[in-house]
Design a protein around this motif. Structure first.
Motif, PDB file in Angstrom:
ATOM      1  N   SER A 289       0.823  -1.210   0.000  1.00 48.25           N
ATOM      2  CA  SER A 289       0.000   0.000   0.000  1.00 48.25           C
ATOM      3  C   SER A 289       0.857   1.261   0.000  1.00 48.25           C
ATOM      4  CB  SER A 289      -0.939  -0.001   1.212  1.00 48.25           C
ATOM      5  OG  SER A 289      -0.204   0.059   2.417  1.00 48.25           O
ATOM      6  N   VAL A 290       2.053   1.199   0.606  1.00 49.78           N
ATOM      7  CA  VAL A 290       2.953   2.348   0.620  1.00 49.78           C
ATOM      8  C   VAL A 290       3.699   2.458  -0.715  1.00 49.78           C
ATOM      9  CG1 VAL A 290       5.011   3.328   1.681  1.00 49.78           C
ATOM     10  CG2 VAL A 290       3.232   2.348   3.123  1.00 49.78           C
ATOM     11  N   VAL A 291       4.271   1.337  -1.171  1.00 50.27           N
ATOM     12  CA  VAL A 291       5.101   1.354  -2.375  1.00 50.27           C
ATOM     13  C   VAL A 291       4.291   1.723  -3.614  1.00 50.27           C
ATOM     14  CG1 VAL A 291       6.476  -0.100  -3.915  1.00 50.27           C
ATOM     15  CG2 VAL A 291       6.782  -0.254  -1.433  1.00 50.27           C
ATOM     16  N   SER A 292       3.049   1.230  -3.696  1.00 48.95           N
ATOM     17  CA  SER A 292       2.266   1.401  -4.919  1.00 48.95           C
ATOM     18  C   SER A 292       1.260   2.544  -4.843  1.00 48.95           C
ATOM     19  CB  SER A 292       1.515   0.101  -5.231  1.00 48.95           C
ATOM     20  OG  SER A 292       0.552  -0.174  -4.230  1.00 48.95           O
ATOM     21  N   ALA A 293       1.382   3.400  -3.829  1.00 44.20           N
ATOM     22  CA  ALA A 293       0.356   4.431  -3.610  1.00 44.20           C
ATOM     23  C   ALA A 293       0.183   5.357  -4.810  1.00 44.20           C
ATOM     24  CB  ALA A 293       0.701   5.251  -2.362  1.00 44.20           C
TER      25      ALA A 293
ATOM     26  N   SER B  80      -0.492   3.516 -11.186  1.00 43.28           N
ATOM     27  CA  SER B  80      -1.779   3.362 -11.853  1.00 43.28           C
ATOM     28  C   SER B  80      -2.550   2.209 -11.211  1.00 43.28           C
ATOM     29  CB  SER B  80      -1.569   3.068 -13.342  1.00 43.28           C
ATOM     30  OG  SER B  80      -2.708   2.496 -13.916  1.00 43.28           O
ATOM     31  N   ARG B  81      -3.778   2.473 -10.806  1.00 42.28           N
ATOM     32  CA  ARG B  81      -4.580   1.424 -10.166  1.00 42.28           C
ATOM     33  C   ARG B  81      -4.894   0.284 -11.144  1.00 42.28           C
ATOM     34  NH1 ARG B  81      -3.377   1.744  -5.276  1.00 42.28           N
ATOM     35  NH2 ARG B  81      -1.565   2.513  -6.382  1.00 42.28           N
ATOM     36  N   ARG B  82      -5.290   0.643 -12.351  1.00 43.09           N
ATOM     37  CA  ARG B  82      -5.604  -0.389 -13.338  1.00 43.09           C
ATOM     38  C   ARG B  82      -4.381  -1.236 -13.660  1.00 43.09           C
ATOM     39  NH1 ARG B  82      -9.772  -0.240 -17.043  1.00 43.09           N
ATOM     40  NH2 ARG B  82      -8.313  -0.551 -18.764  1.00 43.09           N
ATOM     41  N   GLY B  83      -3.226  -0.584 -13.786  1.00 39.33           N
ATOM     42  CA  GLY B  83      -2.005  -1.327 -14.065  1.00 39.33           C
ATOM     43  C   GLY B  83      -1.622  -2.246 -12.921  1.00 39.33           C
ATOM     44  N   LEU B  84      -1.714  -1.740 -11.693  1.00 39.67           N
ATOM     45  CA  LEU B  84      -1.378  -2.546 -10.517  1.00 39.67           C
ATOM     46  C   LEU B  84      -2.271  -3.775 -10.425  1.00 39.67           C
ATOM     47  CD1 LEU B  84       0.057  -2.984  -7.774  1.00 39.67           C
ATOM     48  CD2 LEU B  84      -1.705  -1.521  -6.749  1.00 39.67           C
ATOM     49  N   LEU B  85      -3.586  -3.576 -10.544  1.00 36.68           N
ATOM     50  CA  LEU B  85      -4.508  -4.695 -10.444  1.00 36.68           C
ATOM     51  C   LEU B  85      -4.320  -5.685 -11.592  1.00 36.68           C
ATOM     52  CD1 LEU B  85      -5.751  -2.864  -8.260  1.00 36.68           C
ATOM     53  CD2 LEU B  85      -8.007  -3.576  -9.077  1.00 36.68           C
ATOM     54  N   THR B  86      -4.018  -5.183 -12.772  1.00 36.71           N
ATOM     55  CA  THR B  86      -3.815  -6.069 -13.921  1.00 36.71           C
ATOM     56  C   THR B  86      -2.631  -7.000 -13.704  1.00 36.71           C
ATOM     57  OG1 THR B  86      -4.786  -4.485 -15.485  1.00 36.71           O
ATOM     58  CG2 THR B  86      -3.265  -6.144 -16.373  1.00 36.71           C
ATOM     59  N   TRP B  87      -1.486  -6.439 -13.338  1.00 40.16           N
ATOM     60  CA  TRP B  87      -0.286  -7.263 -13.181  1.00 40.16           C
ATOM     61  C   TRP B  87      -0.380  -8.177 -11.961  1.00 40.16           C
ATOM     62  CZ3 TRP B  87       2.758  -8.207 -16.998  1.00 40.16           C
ATOM     63  CH2 TRP B  87       2.898  -7.259 -18.016  1.00 40.16           C
TER      64      TRP B  87
ATOM     65  N   LEU C 191       3.423 -16.511  -3.558  1.00 35.24           N
ATOM     66  CA  LEU C 191       3.267 -15.620  -4.715  1.00 35.24           C
ATOM     67  C   LEU C 191       1.819 -15.171  -4.878  1.00 35.24           C
ATOM     68  CD1 LEU C 191       5.532 -17.177  -7.497  1.00 35.24           C
ATOM     69  CD2 LEU C 191       5.905 -15.061  -6.217  1.00 35.24           C
ATOM     70  N   ALA C 192       0.884 -16.111  -4.747  1.00 33.07           N
ATOM     71  CA  ALA C 192      -0.533 -15.753  -4.856  1.00 33.07           C
ATOM     72  C   ALA C 192      -0.928 -14.768  -3.766  1.00 33.07           C
ATOM     73  CB  ALA C 192      -1.398 -17.010  -4.780  1.00 33.07           C
ATOM     74  N   ALA C 193      -0.402 -14.964  -2.565  1.00 35.33           N
ATOM     75  CA  ALA C 193      -0.721 -14.062  -1.461  1.00 35.33           C
ATOM     76  C   ALA C 193      -0.155 -12.670  -1.687  1.00 35.33           C
ATOM     77  CB  ALA C 193      -0.179 -14.639  -0.148  1.00 35.33           C
ATOM     78  N   LEU C 194       1.050 -12.578  -2.239  1.00 34.45           N
ATOM     79  CA  LEU C 194       1.632 -11.261  -2.510  1.00 34.45           C
ATOM     80  C   LEU C 194       0.817 -10.515  -3.564  1.00 34.45           C
ATOM     81  CD1 LEU C 194       5.445 -12.133  -2.476  1.00 34.45           C
ATOM     82  CD2 LEU C 194       4.115 -10.955  -0.703  1.00 34.45           C
ATOM     83  N   ALA C 195       0.276 -11.252  -4.527  1.00 30.10           N
ATOM     84  CA  ALA C 195      -0.616 -10.622  -5.498  1.00 30.10           C
ATOM     85  C   ALA C 195      -1.859 -10.073  -4.792  1.00 30.10           C
ATOM     86  CB  ALA C 195      -1.008 -11.634  -6.576  1.00 30.10           C
ATOM     87  N   ALA C 196      -2.426 -10.871  -3.898  1.00 25.83           N
ATOM     88  CA  ALA C 196      -3.592 -10.411  -3.147  1.00 25.83           C
ATOM     89  C   ALA C 196      -3.252  -9.211  -2.273  1.00 25.83           C
ATOM     90  CB  ALA C 196      -4.135 -11.547  -2.279  1.00 25.83           C
ATOM     91  N   ALA C 197      -2.046  -9.219  -1.689  1.00 26.76           N
ATOM     92  CA  ALA C 197      -1.629  -8.121  -0.824  1.00 26.76           C
ATOM     93  C   ALA C 197      -1.505  -6.808  -1.582  1.00 26.76           C
ATOM     94  CB  ALA C 197      -0.295  -8.458  -0.153  1.00 26.76           C
ATOM     95  N   ALA C 198      -1.193  -6.885  -2.869  1.00 24.57           N
ATOM     96  CA  ALA C 198      -1.126  -5.674  -3.677  1.00 24.57           C
ATOM     97  C   ALA C 198      -2.510  -5.174  -4.057  1.00 24.57           C
ATOM     98  CB  ALA C 198      -0.292  -5.939  -4.938  1.00 24.57           C
TER      99      ALA C 198
ATOM    100  N   MET D 131       1.081   8.480   1.296  1.00 23.63           N
ATOM    101  CA  MET D 131       1.200   8.854   2.703  1.00 23.63           C
ATOM    102  C   MET D 131       2.581   8.451   3.203  1.00 23.63           C
ATOM    103  SD  MET D 131      -1.049   7.529   5.957  1.00 23.63           S
ATOM    104  CE  MET D 131      -2.549   8.261   5.325  1.00 23.63           C
ATOM    105  N   PRO D 132       3.292   9.321   3.886  1.00 23.37           N
ATOM    106  CA  PRO D 132       4.611   8.954   4.407  1.00 23.37           C
ATOM    107  C   PRO D 132       4.542   7.716   5.286  1.00 23.37           C
ATOM    108  CG  PRO D 132       4.220  11.308   4.637  1.00 23.37           C
ATOM    109  CD  PRO D 132       2.927  10.709   4.191  1.00 23.37           C
ATOM    110  N   VAL D 133       5.592   6.918   5.238  1.00 23.96           N
ATOM    111  CA  VAL D 133       5.621   5.685   6.016  1.00 23.96           C
ATOM    112  C   VAL D 133       5.456   5.983   7.504  1.00 23.96           C
ATOM    113  CG1 VAL D 133       7.036   3.695   6.637  1.00 23.96           C
ATOM    114  CG2 VAL D 133       7.055   4.555   4.286  1.00 23.96           C
TER     115      VAL D 133
END
Length: 395
Positions: free
Chosen positions: A69-73, A76-83, A110-117, A197-199
């Motif tokens: 949530s911090v790194v990808s803030a 692009s939302r569509r790009g993040l969800l797509t990948w 790996l599947a969990a990290l995708a869900a976490a993004a 948002m700052p860490v």
């Protein structure tokens, strides 16, 4: 005027796509519980070790969600969800082909990290795209994907695994991910970019003892519930001789009871206050676990006779989170939004802890000790919330 009301009543397609996406991830996490005996036998590991696949998924999500949530803030939302969904699909497809427990464990991570993004991004999308008067309802719908997975996704996955082998459950997960990807690409608009948002701000609630204790209480609540949920298949096999077909119906009815219990828990938090609702829910949970322990002494017990008790267990398990979150908000005060942002991680720490601790109990003492151990954990969680309340500074 009536036309405007009807237009507002209609849910936007992008919202339904996000609900389906969270439903997909929750199904993929929990469905392992329904095929645990067959999966463990094929991979030649113990059922306790097989349950660690749930632990690995949930722990990876819990650790990955705040970072993502911090790194990808500002991405692009569509790009993040797509990948992320593409990674999820590939991980599930590979999981269906592997015969190695170690490889399967890595693919679950790996599947969990995708869900976490995706999941934090989904909540942020709702907050930015929903009309002000609909934001709370839309957020509740996206969060409801988890309950829906227990009511529909996990039973279907269990039935598929029973009919075609446990590998088919991961094929189903990949197909659900593909459907979610198509829906996201077809419906989701790109919201305006926002500054990250700052860490330090995001982690600020953790320095407050009452919030830390409240988050630990959330961990304990979910951990206690998931100790039995993760190993429900071996528990009901040992207690009632239930197989995959029966488990599908149990998960479906339990999901329906959980949906009702969650709504009642939210109502109780509003009308009784969060503290009373939380005490009532945990007391009910402990009582049900005591009845399960009594049933163990009478085994084998016919599954139809156990069904009412299983439904009450599911209802009280989902009753507890709404007042717990309300209590956490009160403990955090002005830092409530940041605390709730960490709440999803606390939930998945609890899920992973339930798989780990439940596996230890199963391995060392057998499935009959799962309900008493779960009751002890839930009561300890209530103690954490009580301690948090005592540490809260006066207004």
């Amino acid at each position: 005027m009536s036309i405007d009301v009807r237009a507002r009543a209609r849910l936007p397609a992008w919202l339904l796509a996000l609900v389906f996406t969270t439903f997909t991830f929750a199904t993929d996490d929990y469905v392992v519980a329904g095929v645990l005996p067959a999966l463990s036998a094929d991979l030649e590991v113990s059922e306790a070790a097989g349950g660690q696949l749930v632990t690995a998924f949930s722990l990876a999500f819990a650790l990955g969600a705040p970072v993502a949530s911090v790194v990808s803030a500002t991405w692009s939302r569509r790009g993040l969800l797509t990948w992320a969904l593409a990674l999820f699909i590939v991980a599930n497809g590979a999981a269906a082909l592997t015969t190695s427990y170690a490889v399967l464990m890595g693919l679950r991570v790996l599947a969990a990290l995708a869900a976490a993004a995706v999941v934090p991004a989904a909540y942020a999308l709702v907050a930015s795209l929903a009309p002000d008067e609909c934001r709370g309802r839309y957020l509740a719908l996206v969060m409801g994907g988890m309950t829906g997975s227990l009511m529909l996704g996990v039973p279907i996955g269990t039935w598929v695994g029973g009919a075609f082998g446990w590998q088919a459950t991961f094929v189903l997960g990949g197909l659900l991910g593909l459907a979610a990807l198509v829906a996201i690409r077809a419906t989701l608009p790109e919201p305006p970019a926002v500054a990250a948002m700052p860490v330090r701000e995001r982690l600020a609630p953790l320095v407050r003892p009452q919030v830390l204790l409240g988050l630990l209480g959330v961990v304990g609540i979910v951990l206690g519930s998931m100790m039995l949920m993760t190993y429900l298949a071996p528990y009901l096999r040992d207690l009632a001789g239930a197989g995959p077909a029966e488990l599908g119906w149990v998960f479906a009815l339990a999901g329906l009871a959980g949906l009702a219990g969650g709504q009642l828990g939210g109502w109780a938090a509003d009308w009784w206050g969060a503290d009373r609702a939380l005490i009532a829910g945990i007391a009910g949970f402990a009582a049900v676990m005591g009845l399960f322990a009594a049933c163990w002494a009478l085994r084998p017990v016919p599954l139809p006779a156990l069904l009412p008790l299983l439904l009450v267990w599911a209802a009280v398990s989902w009753w507890i989170p709404p007042p717990a979150q309300t209590r956490l908000l009160a403990l955090a005060g002005p830092a409530g939004p940041q605390a709730l942002a960490l709440n999803s991680s606390a939930v998945y720490v609890g899920v992973s802890g339930g798989g780990a601790v439940g596996g230890l109990v199963l391995q060392s003492h057998g499935s009959g000790w799962l309900p008493p151990a779960a009751a002890v954990v839930e009561l300890a969680a209530l103690g954490l919330f009580w301690a948090a309340g005592r540490r809260r500074p006066p207004p």
